[in-house]
Design a protein around this motif. Structure first.
Motif, PDB file in Angstrom:
ATOM      1  N   ASN A   1       0.804  -1.227   0.000  1.00  0.00           N
ATOM      2  CA  ASN A   1       0.000   0.000   0.000  1.00  0.00           C
ATOM      3  C   ASN A   1       0.839   1.280   0.000  1.00  0.00           C
ATOM      4  N   LYS A   2       2.009   1.207  -0.616  1.00  0.00           N
ATOM      5  CA  LYS A   2       2.843   2.395  -0.767  1.00  0.00           C
ATOM      6  C   LYS A   2       2.472   3.113  -2.061  1.00  0.00           C
ATOM      7  N   LYS A   3       2.565   4.435  -2.029  1.00  0.00           N
ATOM      8  CA  LYS A   3       2.353   5.240  -3.237  1.00  0.00           C
ATOM      9  C   LYS A   3       3.695   5.339  -3.956  1.00  0.00           C
ATOM     10  N   VAL A   4       3.751   4.744  -5.148  1.00  0.00           N
ATOM     11  CA  VAL A   4       5.027   4.568  -5.852  1.00  0.00           C
ATOM     12  C   VAL A   4       5.040   5.347  -7.161  1.00  0.00           C
ATOM     13  N   LEU A   5       6.187   5.936  -7.464  1.00  0.00           N
ATOM     14  CA  LEU A   5       6.406   6.593  -8.755  1.00  0.00           C
ATOM     15  C   LEU A   5       7.718   6.072  -9.319  1.00  0.00           C
ATOM     16  N   MET A   6       7.729   5.742 -10.617  1.00  0.00           N
ATOM     17  CA  MET A   6       8.954   5.271 -11.264  1.00  0.00           C
ATOM     18  C   MET A   6       9.500   6.347 -12.199  1.00  0.00           C
ATOM     19  N   ALA A   7      10.831   6.432 -12.266  1.00  0.00           N
ATOM     20  CA  ALA A   7      11.498   7.376 -13.166  1.00  0.00           C
ATOM     21  C   ALA A   7      12.342   6.599 -14.165  1.00  0.00           C
ATOM     22  N   ALA A   8      12.078   6.797 -15.458  1.00  0.00           N
ATOM     23  CA  ALA A   8      12.813   6.089 -16.516  1.00  0.00           C
ATOM     24  C   ALA A   8      14.057   6.882 -16.895  1.00  0.00           C
ATOM     25  N   ALA A   9      15.080   6.823 -16.029  1.00  0.00           N
ATOM     26  CA  ALA A   9      16.294   7.616 -16.240  1.00  0.00           C
ATOM     27  C   ALA A   9      17.377   6.856 -17.006  1.00  0.00           C
ATOM     28  N   ASP A  10      17.059   5.640 -17.475  1.00  0.00           N
ATOM     29  CA  ASP A  10      17.951   4.969 -18.425  1.00  0.00           C
ATOM     30  C   ASP A  10      17.502   5.404 -19.808  1.00  0.00           C
ATOM     31  N   THR A  11      17.947   6.583 -20.209  1.00  0.00           N
ATOM     32  CA  THR A  11      17.530   7.159 -21.492  1.00  0.00           C
ATOM     33  C   THR A  11      18.461   6.745 -22.625  1.00  0.00           C
ATOM     34  N   PHE A  12      19.454   5.934 -22.295  1.00  0.00           N
ATOM     35  CA  PHE A  12      20.401   5.474 -23.310  1.00  0.00           C
ATOM     36  C   PHE A  12      19.753   4.448 -24.232  1.00  0.00           C
ATOM     37  N   ARG A  13      18.771   3.712 -23.684  1.00  0.00           N
ATOM     38  CA  ARG A  13      18.094   2.667 -24.457  1.00  0.00           C
ATOM     39  C   ARG A  13      16.597   2.946 -24.527  1.00  0.00           C
ATOM     40  N   ALA A  14      16.084   3.049 -25.715  1.00  0.00           N
ATOM     41  CA  ALA A  14      14.640   3.243 -25.880  1.00  0.00           C
ATOM     42  C   ALA A  14      13.886   2.048 -25.307  1.00  0.00           C
TER      43      ALA A  14
END
Length: 338
Positions: A160-173
């Motif tokens: 029940n945690k409020k989670v946000l993901m960040a796609a900071a591996d921008t080297f690979r589409a």
């Protein structure tokens, strides 16, 4: 251009291509199923290590230098590493002396106890769960890093945690696309930009979103290009500065993702990344079917960095918190599956 791919805007996909996390996580009993998979996954390691140990215990009638040397060689060959093995053997010698053990067969329980003690994580291993936190996953490509971000999000969502993901591996589409899929699959929110964007800019936007949405845990995927350590160091340094400036009150957790099938090579990767950034824990993936599971013990002895999560499959629930009792019981085929 910033792309906010929250689950609410894509709810029409939840009944077809993706499952809600609750339907995957809430199949009880998860722990028993995970232990069974862990036990099965460590079967090759068990054959590699434990059968040799059992042979030593049965072959020797006295506990002498030859006994300890044989045991030492078997542990090292089982990917436990020199540091872990020497510490375990020394501890075993002390336990044998203290308990006045004469029969080698009685050493097995003492050996198991010693290994468990060295892998115990302590009380504060998952402190980040109890605070507003930012978790960065680092590691080379191919170890299951992006997948681990998604699975960790699923695990936290099940709490029940409020989670946000960040796609900071921008080297690979592909990494951005893969993490977006995991966002749908786990009903999580994600902040992403296009391929080639500045990773620090993605983290900046993600932090702003995390603050605005009162997120409990912000999980960040990062690039894993070790072949040019100078660029990686500069990239992670820039990300660190952004976090310190914009999110200094958040609890920091840096988890390195290592492929359990690579054995001692995982130690080399840990050493390389440790020179680049502070590492607080390890996610050990692909432990299903490897003969090199002893690396989990070696890592903690070599660098004092705990294995905090372990993965044994492709499903969301196949990544779980590391439990030293479960791991060693599975490794030695111990009967108490607690």
């Amino acid at each position: 251009m910033l792309e906010d791919l929250s689950s609410s805007s894509d709810s029409d996909t939840s009944d077809s291509n993706f499952k809600d996390i609750s339907s995957e996580i809430d199949q009880k009993p998860v722990k028993k199923g995970f232990f069974t998979k862990l036990k099965e996954g460590l079967s090759k390691t068990r054959n590699n290590i434990v059968s040799g140990i059992d042979n030593i215990f049965s072959a020797f009638t006295t506990i002498d230098d030859d006994f300890y040397e044989e045991l030492e060689e078997t542990l090292i060959m089982g990917d436990l590493g020199v540091h872990a093995t020497m510490a375990i053997i020394q501890d075993l010698k002390e336990k044998v002396k203290t308990n006045k053990i004469k029969d080698p067969k009685e050493c097995k329980s003492l050996l198991i106890e010693s290994i468990k003690e060295r892998m115990d994580l302590g009380e504060n291993a998952y402190e980040f769960e109890n605070q507003k936190s930012i978790v960065m996953l680092i590691g080379v490509n191919g170890v299951g890093k992006t997948t681990s971000v998604g699975k960790l999000a699923g695990l936290l969502k099940s709490q029940n945690k409020k989670v946000l993901m960040a796609a900071a591996d921008t080297f690979r589409a592909a990494a951005i696309e893969q993490l977006t899929e995991w966002a749908h699959r786990t009903n999580s929110e994600i902040i992403a930009q296009h391929e080639g964007s500045d990773p620090a800019a993605v983290i900046f936007d993600a932090i702003a979103a995390a603050k605005a949405r009162k997120t409990d845990v912000l999980i960040c995927d990062t690039a894993g290009r070790l072949h040019n350590k100078k660029n990686l160091m500069a990239e992670l340094g820039k990300i660190d500065r952004v976090i310190e400036r914009e999110y200094s009150d958040a609890y920091r957790e840096n988890l390195i993702v290592l492929d359990g099938t690579t054995g001692q090579n995982a130690l080399s990767q840990l050493k390389e990344f440790k020179e680049v950034t502070n590492i607080t824990g390890i996610i050990l993936t692909k432990m299903d079917g490897t003969a090199k599971g002893g690396i989990a013990i070696a890592i903690q002895a070599e660098y004092g960095i705990p294995v905090k999560y372990i993965g044994v499959g492709e499903k969301v629930e196949d990544l779980q918190k590391f439990n030293s009792n479960d791991f060693v019981n599975a490794l030695f085929d111990a009967s108490n599956e607690e």
